[in-house]
Write a protein that holds these residues in place. Structure first.
Motif: not given
Length: 270
Positions: A109-115, A232-246
């Protein structure tokens, strides 16, 4: 009837009788094997429970052996085991770490919408992408599709980073991505069929051989260890500088292009 014809008829009859006896013997052998297999399952179920027996019966021994196979690192990787996969412009100052499991429906779903937005921003040099492949759904659901698909992605990466990204995107499309409970990615032929939609992989005999031979199976196992190591507990998970993008909930990955843009802007400023 001549003696010759009579003898031929007798010989043919004996051959038919012999063939029938062989078929009966083979059927009896199969029945014995099924009885023995059923008995073993029964013992396992009694010893540790039916659930344990079923899981063990479905657990591919091949992947246990693959842990000790020769490690072949795909091209365009770095790190001790070739498990660092960084894509994009080297001049980009920020790195977006993306954890994805090939069987994950939310990743699809993420790749289709945000990829496409992620790819556009990477190409613009806003960030590099460090891809981390996960295989935890094989453990949770049983099966081997996540591992097999990740190995195929390694074969695509060996061709080029562009082939890798296009192949990964194709895997997650509505046309090709199966339900997570349907382990279609375990089939090499299905993965090659998907790859034929990618120009650099279509009819690519070296890529196809690597998929069929499991050239990057050991690499896939090593790559998937990062997911566990990073907690990491699940996917997709996005991180930058150690902080999650949510997204707006502050917990899960952004699932629209606008949500991703908002989260990215905040991360780039941080």
């Amino acid at each position: 009837m001549s003696k010759r014809n009579s003898q031929a008829a007798k010989t043919a009859a004996r051959d038919r009788l012999r063939q029938e006896r062989e078929r009966q013997a083979q059927r009896a052998k199969v029945r014995r094997q099924l009885i023995v297999a059923a008995s073993v399952v029964g013992v396992l179920a009694a010893a540790g429970g039916i659930g344990w027996a079923v899981v063990q019966a479905n657990k591919p021994a091949y992947w246990e052996a693959a842990k000790k196979a020769k490690l072949v690192k795909p091209a365009h990787t770095t790190g001790k085991d070739g498990t660092t996969v960084v894509l994009g412009k080297s001049s980009a100052k920020k790195t977006l770490v993306m954890y994805e499991d090939p069987r994950c429906p939310v990743c699809a779903d993420f790749e289709q919408a945000v990829g496409p937005t992620v790819k556009k921003d990477m190409d613009a040099g806003k960030f590099k992408i460090q891809y981390v492949g996960a295989t935890f759904l094989d453990r949770n659901l049983t099966g081997e599709g996540s591992k097999n698909a990740l190995s195929a992605l390694g074969a695509a990466l060996d061709v080029s980073p562009e082939a890798f990204l296009e192949y990964k995107s194709a895997m997650y499309t509505k046309k090709w991505h199966p339900e997570e409970t349907t382990d279609k990615f375990k089939d090499d032929s299905y993965l090659i069929e998907i790859a034929d939609t990618v120009p650099a992989l279509k009819g690519n005999t070296a890529f196809q051989k690597a998929v069929k031979d499991g050239t990057y199976d050991r690499w896939a196992l090593e790559e998937s260890k990062i997911f566990d190591r990073d907690g990491i507990s699940g996917t997709p998970t996005l991180k930058m500088d150690g902080k999650a993008l949510t997204g707006p909930d502050g917990k899960n990955a952004p699932m629209t292009a606008d949500q991703f843009g908002t989260a990215l802007d905040a991360a780039l400023k941080g």
